[in-house]
Scaffold this motif. Structure first.
Motif, PDB file in Angstrom:
ATOM      1  N   ASP A  61      80.124 102.782 -22.875  1.00  0.00           N
ATOM      2  CA  ASP A  61      80.908 103.974 -23.194  1.00  0.00           C
ATOM      3  C   ASP A  61      81.315 104.698 -21.908  1.00  0.00           C
ATOM      4  O   ASP A  61      80.494 105.321 -21.243  1.00  0.00           O
ATOM      5  N   ILE A  62      82.589 104.601 -21.582  1.00  0.00           N
ATOM      6  CA  ILE A  62      83.105 105.220 -20.361  1.00  0.00           C
ATOM      7  C   ILE A  62      84.505 105.755 -20.609  1.00  0.00           C
ATOM      8  O   ILE A  62      85.143 105.427 -21.605  1.00  0.00           O
ATOM      9  N   THR A  63      84.972 106.570 -19.681  1.00  0.00           N
ATOM     10  CA  THR A  63      86.362 106.997 -19.646  1.00  0.00           C
ATOM     11  C   THR A  63      86.939 106.574 -18.300  1.00  0.00           C
ATOM     12  O   THR A  63      86.297 106.761 -17.264  1.00  0.00           O
ATOM     13  N   VAL A  64      88.128 105.989 -18.330  1.00  0.00           N
ATOM     14  CA  VAL A  64      88.799 105.566 -17.096  1.00  0.00           C
ATOM     15  C   VAL A  64      89.970 106.509 -16.854  1.00  0.00           C
ATOM     16  O   VAL A  64      90.916 106.548 -17.641  1.00  0.00           O
ATOM     17  N   THR A  65      89.892 107.275 -15.797  1.00  0.00           N
ATOM     18  CA  THR A  65      90.954 108.240 -15.510  1.00  0.00           C
ATOM     19  C   THR A  65      92.086 107.625 -14.705  1.00  0.00           C
ATOM     20  O   THR A  65      93.246 108.035 -14.837  1.00  0.00           O
ATOM     21  N   ARG A  66      91.765 106.639 -13.872  1.00  0.00           N
ATOM     22  CA  ARG A  66      92.811 106.019 -13.047  1.00  0.00           C
ATOM     23  C   ARG A  66      92.467 104.567 -12.754  1.00  0.00           C
ATOM     24  O   ARG A  66      91.314 104.221 -12.523  1.00  0.00           O
ATOM     25  N   HIS A  67      93.516 103.742 -12.778  1.00  0.00           N
ATOM     26  CA  HIS A  67      93.406 102.363 -12.312  1.00  0.00           C
ATOM     27  C   HIS A  67      94.533 102.144 -11.322  1.00  0.00           C
ATOM     28  O   HIS A  67      95.687 102.460 -11.601  1.00  0.00           O
ATOM     29  N   THR A 117      95.838 106.773 -16.285  1.00  0.00           N
ATOM     30  CA  THR A 117      96.890 106.631 -15.287  1.00  0.00           C
ATOM     31  C   THR A 117      96.767 105.273 -14.621  1.00  0.00           C
ATOM     32  O   THR A 117      95.677 104.879 -14.204  1.00  0.00           O
ATOM     33  N   ILE A 118      97.880 104.548 -14.543  1.00  0.00           N
ATOM     34  CA  ILE A 118      97.917 103.251 -13.866  1.00  0.00           C
ATOM     35  C   ILE A 118      98.962 103.326 -12.765  1.00  0.00           C
ATOM     36  O   ILE A 118     100.087 103.759 -12.998  1.00  0.00           O
ATOM     37  N   SER A 119      98.581 102.915 -11.556  1.00  0.00           N
ATOM     38  CA  SER A 119      99.529 102.975 -10.446  1.00  0.00           C
ATOM     39  C   SER A 119      99.502 101.681  -9.649  1.00  0.00           C
ATOM     40  O   SER A 119      98.497 100.967  -9.623  1.00  0.00           O
ATOM     41  N   HIS A 120     100.637 101.401  -8.997  1.00  0.00           N
ATOM     42  CA  HIS A 120     100.816 100.182  -8.216  1.00  0.00           C
ATOM     43  C   HIS A 120     101.590 100.511  -6.951  1.00  0.00           C
ATOM     44  O   HIS A 120     102.298 101.512  -6.884  1.00  0.00           O
ATOM     45  N   GLY A 121     101.471  99.600  -5.992  1.00  0.00           N
ATOM     46  CA  GLY A 121     102.380  99.638  -4.860  1.00  0.00           C
ATOM     47  C   GLY A 121     103.677  98.947  -5.227  1.00  0.00           C
ATOM     48  O   GLY A 121     103.874  98.523  -6.378  1.00  0.00           O
ATOM     49  N   VAL A 134      87.636  89.124 -22.367  1.00  0.00           N
ATOM     50  CA  VAL A 134      87.987  90.359 -23.086  1.00  0.00           C
ATOM     51  C   VAL A 134      87.443  90.373 -24.508  1.00  0.00           C
ATOM     52  O   VAL A 134      87.642  91.361 -25.230  1.00  0.00           O
ATOM     53  N   THR A 135      86.754  89.303 -24.922  1.00  0.00           N
ATOM     54  CA  THR A 135      86.010  89.396 -26.175  1.00  0.00           C
ATOM     55  C   THR A 135      84.715  90.167 -25.975  1.00  0.00           C
ATOM     56  O   THR A 135      84.157  90.726 -26.925  1.00  0.00           O
ATOM     57  N   ALA A 136      84.227  90.192 -24.728  1.00  0.00           N
ATOM     58  CA  ALA A 136      82.971  90.893 -24.425  1.00  0.00           C
ATOM     59  C   ALA A 136      83.199  92.201 -23.692  1.00  0.00           C
ATOM     60  O   ALA A 136      82.434  93.150 -23.853  1.00  0.00           O
ATOM     61  N   PHE A 137      84.245  92.260 -22.856  1.00  0.00           N
ATOM     62  CA  PHE A 137      84.501  93.424 -22.013  1.00  0.00           C
ATOM     63  C   PHE A 137      85.858  94.046 -22.352  1.00  0.00           C
ATOM     64  O   PHE A 137      86.683  93.428 -23.021  1.00  0.00           O
ATOM     65  N   LYS A 138      86.050  95.237 -21.811  1.00  0.00           N
ATOM     66  CA  LYS A 138      87.364  95.861 -21.842  1.00  0.00           C
ATOM     67  C   LYS A 138      87.882  95.938 -20.411  1.00  0.00           C
ATOM     68  O   LYS A 138      87.164  96.382 -19.508  1.00  0.00           O
ATOM     69  N   ASN A 139      89.106  95.502 -20.211  1.00  0.00           N
ATOM     70  CA  ASN A 139      89.702  95.632 -18.893  1.00  0.00           C
ATOM     71  C   ASN A 139      90.013  97.102 -18.654  1.00  0.00           C
ATOM     72  O   ASN A 139      90.597  97.764 -19.513  1.00  0.00           O
ATOM     73  N   THR A 140      89.613  97.620 -17.503  1.00  0.00           N
ATOM     74  CA  THR A 140      89.809  99.054 -17.248  1.00  0.00           C
ATOM     75  C   THR A 140      91.291  99.434 -17.218  1.00  0.00           C
ATOM     76  O   THR A 140      91.627 100.606 -17.384  1.00  0.00           O
ATOM     77  N   THR A 141      92.187  98.450 -17.044  1.00  0.00           N
ATOM     78  CA  THR A 141      93.614  98.779 -17.125  1.00  0.00           C
ATOM     79  C   THR A 141      94.002  99.221 -18.536  1.00  0.00           C
ATOM     80  O   THR A 141      94.889 100.046 -18.709  1.00  0.00           O
ATOM     81  N   ILE A 169      86.157 106.328 -12.898  1.00  0.00           N
ATOM     82  CA  ILE A 169      85.572 106.395 -14.227  1.00  0.00           C
ATOM     83  C   ILE A 169      84.643 107.600 -14.352  1.00  0.00           C
ATOM     84  O   ILE A 169      84.181 108.150 -13.366  1.00  0.00           O
ATOM     85  N   SER A 170      84.421 107.976 -15.588  1.00  0.00           N
ATOM     86  CA  SER A 170      83.361 108.933 -15.901  1.00  0.00           C
ATOM     87  C   SER A 170      82.546 108.346 -17.036  1.00  0.00           C
ATOM     88  O   SER A 170      83.085 107.638 -17.909  1.00  0.00           O
ATOM     89  N   ILE A 171      81.245 108.601 -17.016  1.00  0.00           N
ATOM     90  CA  ILE A 171      80.320 108.025 -18.005  1.00  0.00           C
ATOM     91  C   ILE A 171      79.955 109.091 -19.014  1.00  0.00           C
ATOM     92  O   ILE A 171      79.657 110.237 -18.664  1.00  0.00           O
ATOM     93  N   GLN A 172      79.999 108.708 -20.287  1.00  0.00           N
ATOM     94  CA  GLN A 172      79.719 109.652 -21.371  1.00  0.00           C
ATOM     95  C   GLN A 172      78.264 110.137 -21.307  1.00  0.00           C
ATOM     96  O   GLN A 172      77.370 109.424 -20.895  1.00  0.00           O
TER      97      GLN A 172
END
Length: 307
Positions: A277-283, A255-259, A243-250, A304-307
């Protein structure tokens, strides 16, 4: 004399190639036939509900990672054919544009290859030999631009411990993105336990940076990292490095959902990381109870959607 030798060598090579190709074809047809092992009606019903609930918007890109638990020697999975119908229904129903599979035994590959519309990177080689970390994509949704793979320099199992990548163009949005699927070695809570996964994390970060620079697009690293999120009580050094290099999409998801078998604090080791550069609408983590019967991991996906 020389001509005869060349002719004999050519015949031998052609014969070997013929048996490899026809052998792979026979293997796929034999082990890809799951018609005698349909998923129980209750599983099919639950999968249909999930598919309806998680219908994807056309302008979103959906990525998924799923460790499907190999049925080969050294693993604890039941025969792939008995689980494959349900797994293939999940794949077809959730319909990721790109999906990274881990522990894809040869029988698993045959089942997915024959019962979904997905194409695999390196399909023939995976059928003949064993490349257990694989990347599949939906050709109706994306075009494959480029692809490759890299075995980790340090790791106890080359079919598992590798990075398989693809660069794709999303047909609806014309956006280009790269996906790297991987499966790290086991890690611990102390840096002294993590010499091997540490080098794997650094190799992954380097590859993702190279892909981003080469193709000028967002890069997603997904798979089984064998590293949960860090907590004060349970530090996870490998996750902290990632996570120093990446962003976790959570952390980016609107919106975050689980069983019913997980929540936001569940220490999962399967992640989808983003670099760009992205947008995450659901995980979503599909942790419904019936999925425990299919694997010791749950499917994870994000839109996801890409800018």
């Amino acid at each position: 004399m020389i001509k005869n030798t060349i002719f004999k060598i050519t015949v031998i090579i052609i014969t070997i190639l013929f048996f490899l190709i026809t052998g792979a074809d026979m293997y796929l047809k034999t082990y890809g036939d799951i018609s005698q092992h349909p998923a129980p009606p209750e599983q099919t019903s639950e999968i249909e509900k999930l598919s309806d609930f998680y219908k994807k918007e056309e302008n979103h890109i959906r990525l998924m990672t799923y460790n499907i638990l190999a049925d080969s020697i050294g693993f604890e999975g039941s025969p792939a054919q008995y689980r494959a119908d349900a797994v293939c229904k999940i794949i077809n129903g959730i319909a990721p544009d790109v999906c990274g599979f881990q522990e894809t035994s040869r029988k698993w590959f045959a089942c997915i290859y024959n019962n979904t519309d997905y194409k695999f990177i390196h399909p023939i080689r995976t059928a003949v030999f064993t490349t257990m970390t694989t990347l599949a994509y939906n050709p109706k949704a994306v075009n494959l631009i480029s692809f490759g793979e890299q075995v980790f320099k340090n790791g106890n199992n080359s079919p598992l411990r590798r990075m398989v990548w693809g660069v794709f163009r999303h047909k609806k949005t014309d956006k280009v993105f790269a996906v790297v699927n991987t499966h790290f070695s086991l890690s611990g809570s102390d840096f002294s336990d993590n010499a091997t996964p540490l080098t794997q994390a650094l190799e992954l970060i380097t590859l993702c940076k190279d892909l981003k620079n080469l193709f000028n697009c967002p890069v997603f690293a997904l798979g089984d990292f064998n590293a949960p999120k860090s907590t004060k009580k349970a530090p996870s050094p490998i996750y902290d490095i990632l996570v120093t290099a990446f962003k976790n999409t959570t952390s980016l998801a609107k919106t975050i959902s689980h069983g019913e078998n997980s929540n936001k604090k569940t220490p999962f080791i399967d992640h989808i990381f983003a670099f760009g550069d992205i947008t995450v609408t659901r995980h979503a983590t599909l942790s419904q109870s019936f999925l425990k019967e299919l694997s010791d991991h749950f499917p994870v996906f994000c839109d996801i959607s890409i800018q």
